[in-house]
Design an enzyme around this catalytic site. Structure first.
Site, PDB file in Angstrom:
ATOM      1  N   LYS A 127      12.344 -11.787  12.629  1.00 35.05           N
ATOM      2  CA  LYS A 127      11.204 -11.312  13.410  1.00 35.05           C
ATOM      3  C   LYS A 127      11.637 -11.161  14.872  1.00 35.05           C
ATOM      4  O   LYS A 127      12.334 -12.029  15.399  1.00 35.05           O
ATOM      5  CB  LYS A 127      10.070 -12.342  13.290  1.00 35.05           C
ATOM      6  N   GLU A 159      -7.778 -17.471   2.679  1.00 37.07           N
ATOM      7  CA  GLU A 159      -9.103 -17.878   3.151  1.00 37.07           C
ATOM      8  C   GLU A 159      -9.979 -18.414   2.024  1.00 37.07           C
ATOM      9  O   GLU A 159     -10.750 -19.362   2.220  1.00 37.07           O
ATOM     10  CB  GLU A 159      -9.807 -16.697   3.853  1.00 37.07           C
ATOM     11  N   ARG A 215     -13.711 -12.526   3.315  1.00 32.44           N
ATOM     12  CA  ARG A 215     -12.941 -12.788   2.106  1.00 32.44           C
ATOM     13  C   ARG A 215     -13.531 -13.914   1.257  1.00 32.44           C
ATOM     14  O   ARG A 215     -13.368 -13.936   0.053  1.00 32.44           O
ATOM     15  CB  ARG A 215     -11.535 -13.252   2.507  1.00 32.44           C
TER      16      ARG A 215
HETATM   17  C1  LIG Z   1      -6.879 -11.908   5.422  1.00 33.51           C
HETATM   18  C2  LIG Z   1      -6.079 -12.077   6.681  1.00 33.51           C
HETATM   19  N1  LIG Z   1      -5.959 -13.295   7.237  1.00 33.51           N
HETATM   20  C3  LIG Z   1      -5.262 -13.441   8.389  1.00 33.51           C
HETATM   21  C4  LIG Z   1      -4.672 -12.379   8.998  1.00 33.51           C
HETATM   22  C5  LIG Z   1      -3.978 -12.533  10.344  1.00 33.51           C
HETATM   23  N2  LIG Z   1      -2.559 -12.203  10.271  1.00 33.51           N
HETATM   24  C6  LIG Z   1      -2.078 -11.024  10.691  1.00 33.51           C
HETATM   25  S1  LIG Z   1      -0.443 -10.877  10.506  1.00 33.51           S
HETATM   26  C7  LIG Z   1      -0.324 -12.443   9.893  1.00 33.51           C
HETATM   27  C8  LIG Z   1       1.010 -12.982   9.516  1.00 33.51           C
HETATM   28  C9  LIG Z   1       1.668 -12.115   8.509  1.00 33.51           C
HETATM   29  O1  LIG Z   1       2.896 -12.671   8.157  1.00 33.51           O
HETATM   30  P1  LIG Z   1       3.904 -11.782   7.346  1.00 33.51           P
HETATM   31  O2  LIG Z   1       3.212 -11.081   6.240  1.00 33.51           O
HETATM   32  O3  LIG Z   1       5.046 -12.650   6.966  1.00 33.51           O
HETATM   33  O4  LIG Z   1       4.357 -10.669   8.370  1.00 33.51           O
HETATM   34  P2  LIG Z   1       5.237 -10.854   9.716  1.00 33.51           P
HETATM   35  O5  LIG Z   1       4.260 -10.747  10.834  1.00 33.51           O
HETATM   36  O6  LIG Z   1       5.938 -12.167   9.674  1.00 33.51           O
HETATM   37  O7  LIG Z   1       6.171  -9.716   9.694  1.00 33.51           O
HETATM   38  C10 LIG Z   1      -1.574 -13.050   9.831  1.00 33.51           C
HETATM   39  C11 LIG Z   1      -1.828 -14.415   9.365  1.00 33.51           C
HETATM   40  C12 LIG Z   1      -4.830 -11.125   8.373  1.00 33.51           C
HETATM   41  N3  LIG Z   1      -4.326 -10.015   8.904  1.00 33.51           N
HETATM   42  N4  LIG Z   1      -5.535 -11.010   7.236  1.00 33.51           N
END
Ligand SMILES: Cc1ncc(C[n+]2csc(CCOP(=O)(O)OP(=O)(O)O)c2C)c(N)n1
Length: 631
Positions: free
Chosen positions: A282, A366, A394
């Site tokens: 990242k 969630e 959700r």
């Molecule tokens: C249902 C839901 N809960 C929380 C989020 C907030 N959120 C956005 S990106 C993220 C992390 C995603 O991690 P990953 O899929 O590993 O992608 P990365 O950012 O590490 O590339 C979160 C928790 C979301 N978008 N949707």
């Protein structure tokens, strides 16, 4: 002309000489840092997905082979490679490029999202549609290790694995992080796949000899993979993906375009369900994002590109909640905090530091968070689930059946409630009041400023016979508004003599209501302004007050249908009170991205618009003098 400037679509990406790819990747990174530093947006996730996205567009034929990005926050590189470079000057601005995939922007965006863990289900559905229509198109879903912690992904994998003749390529973009490090057994499994010390050592040796990573299909790759697999089976006997019936390819260096191209091409040729596990870093290529343990640069506001720092922020709703919940935790050992992979954004980092044993990051889950909270409450704890308002949607059924039906003391802390603006339609917290109002026994606190947030937080966690919620918006705290009187649980903020209009302002709309009252006074209309502090239950003094005015106007930063105003209107009707009631709220439609103030102005949720509406309504009632009626 730079390479990036020459790209107008995926065909241009395909024709770039392989030797030029590192230069293209570098240009993309420089471009992203400069652009996001100005507008704010998602940075770390996109910097990590540069090579991966290039490789995808070199192998697959978007849009006929859909590439669906889970969550969509890492789709900036995809936007750049599909001809949207110019739009970045206005990223997330009114009328400019959306911060997520957008169907209106490009035929390459099949879905528009922002809520995580949906890509695999979309992909499964698309593959089924292609099959039913006799087509053979491959569908690609790109999912992060964080998003893969969401239950929908596993429901989808169960389906995807079942059809050997539907071509679905699931690309796992594994950087070991969500915001914070990804938690749980799955994350550990991926770590095992990606960091086998003997395998890593051997890979390093091979890279040294070849001067590159071995490609899928090459004997050295197969030897290494076989070795890793053998070791992996010892370490993780269940062989997770393969046991599900999915072909697994990886781990692949997610910054090695040639290695990924070869793996993707092989997966595509296979013609059935395949997981390609790519390991990425990242924030790669930009120091402040790469070494960003707290993930400040996951989705920053505008920042200084040299230091990676944002301007210092004034105390916010989130930071105030954060301070207060730590205090409460000191007196209440039964209080436990839950987050769905958003420890820092929801302000739980300080609580986690103070009470690590009482803090639970459940992953992007969630629904599980809520039912797990129910279990904790059954076990004698008072769980506080901290979540962005939009993501609570959700978990409606879990809130209704698993918590409320059992009258369990679970508190929902809803950050980013109301119009959030620049993240677009799916990020606005405009549904929580409507869905919470449907839940029998739910008590909903709506603080108007920092003092009321602290006060009401104590009140919600003191409730021990059913669920409670407290909602507050994104951003800096507003100025404090003191009450001039309290009736029952209601705060009176202004009281004109012989008031005709009762303004009922929920939460931070108190400030707007006071401005409306002043504008009304300028038109000779006297009003009372109250902040009910609780949207539910409705204090018995509120209907009484409503009955003594000629018009009730509710003001809320939430959706109109089933919101606080609608709930009050039906409560008044039930009591036989026929005072006319007008609701200033968010119309029930998806709102385009833009600054919060711009969105509020567009939907008429400003003091000026509300005052105009009230003056017209009062004139229509005919209760005031002729001057007002004709003004
Ligand atoms: C249902 C839901 N809960 C929380 C989020 C907030 N959120 C956005 S990106 C993220 C992390 C995603 O991690 P990953 O899929 O590993 O992608 P990365 O950012 O590490 O590339 C979160 C928790 C979301 N978008 N949707």
């Amino acid at each position: 002309m730079g390479l990036l400037e020459s790209i107008t679509g995926p065909d241009d990406v395909k024709t770039i000489d392989a030797a030029q790819i590192p230069k293209l990747a570098e240009e993309i990174r420089d471009f992203l840092v400069a652009a996001v530093a100005k507008t704010g947006g998602h940075l770390g996730p996109n910097l990590g997905a540069v090579e991966l996205t290039i490789a995808l567009h070199r192998v697959f034929n978007s849009p006929s082979e859909p590439i669906v990005f889970d969550t969509g926050h890492q789709a900036y590189v995809h936007k750049l490679l599909t001809g949207r470079r110019a739009g970045f000057a206005q990223l997330r601005q009114r009328g400019g490029l959306s911060g997520y995939p957008s169907r209106a922007e490009s035929e390459h965006d099949w879905v528009e999202n922002s809520h995580a863990s949906t890509a695999l289900s979309y992909a499964d559905g698309m593959a089924k549609a292609f099959a039913v229509r006799g087509k053979k198109n491959t569908v690609v879903a790109v999912v992060g290790d964080g998003a893969l912690t969401g239950g929908m992904c596993w429901e989808a994998l169960n389906n995807i694995a079942a059809a050997k003749d539907r071509s679905v390529v699931v690309v796992v973009n594994d950087n070991g992080r969500s915001y914070s490090p990804t938690i749980g057994g799955l994350a550990e499994h991926l770590t095992t796949l990606r960091t086998n010390p003997r395998y890593e050592k051997a890979l390093e040796k091979v890279k040294e000899v070849l001067g590159r990573t071995p490609l899928v299909g090459e004997p050295l790759y197969d030897a290494l993979h076989g070795m890793k697999k053998g070791l992996k089976d010892v370490l993780t006997p269940q062989g997770l993906f393969e046991d599900l019936g999915l072909k697994y390819v990886g781990p692949i260096d997610g910054h090695d375009v040639a290695a990924m191209e070869s793996a993707f091409a092989r997966a595509r040729r296979f013609g059935g369900p395949v997981i390609v596990h790519c390991v990425t870093t990242k924030g790669l290529g930009y120091g402040p994002a790469e070494n960003d343990q707290l993930d400040h640069l996951h989705g920053p506001g505008a920042f200084d590109p040299v230091t990676g720092r944002e301007k210092p922020k004034p105390p916010s709703w989130t930071s105030t909640f954060s301070d207060e919940i730590v205090q409460i935790g000191a007196d209440r050992p039964d209080i436990v905090a839950i987050t769905a992979a958003m420890l820092h954004p929801v302000g739980l980092a300080a609580f986690a530091e103070a009470y690590p044993q009482r803090t639970f990051d459940v992953g992007i889950a969630e629904q599980h968070a809520v039912t797990s909270a129910a279990g904790m409450a059954m076990g004698g704890l008072h769980p506080v689930f901290c979540v962005y308002s939009t993501f609570l949607n959700r978990a409606f059924d879990q809130m209704l059946m698993d918590v409320a039906l059992h009258r369990l003391p679970v508190t929902f802390v809803l950050d980013r409630a109301g119009v959030t603006g620049d993240d677009g339609p799916s990020h606005n917290g405009m549904w929580d009041l409507s869905i919470l109002s449907l839940v029998p026994g739910m008590k909903i606190a709506v603080p108007r400023d920092g003092t009321r947030l602290r006060e009401l937080l104590h009140e919600v966690v003191a409730v021990d016979d059913g669920p409670t919620a407290i909602r507050f918006p994104k951003g800096a705290l507003p100025s404090e508004i003191d009450h001039i009187d309290r009736i029952g649980t209601l705060d009176v903020l202004r009281r004109d003599a012989s008031a005709d209009v009762l303004l009922v302002a929920y939460g931070p709309m108190g400030a707007v209501a006071l401005e409306v009252a002043q504008r009304l006074a300028d038109h000779g209309i006297a009003s009372t302004v109250i902040d009910p502090r609780w949207a539910l239950p409705i204090d018995p003094s509120l209907p009484t007050l409503a009955a003594s005015h000629s018009l009730v106007v509710t003001i809320e930063d939430g959706g109109r249908h089933g919101g606080a105003g609608a709930t009050l209107a039906s409560a008044l009707r039930d009591r036989g009170i026929d005072t006319p009631l007008r609701t200033a709220s968010i119309p029930q439609r998806f709102l385009d991205h833009g600054k919060r103030a711009e969105v509020l102005a567009e939907i008429g949720l400003t003091a000026q618009d509300i005052a105009r509406d009230v003056v017209e309504a009062v004139a229509g009632l005919g209760s005031l003098d002729a001057d007002v009626r004709t003004s």
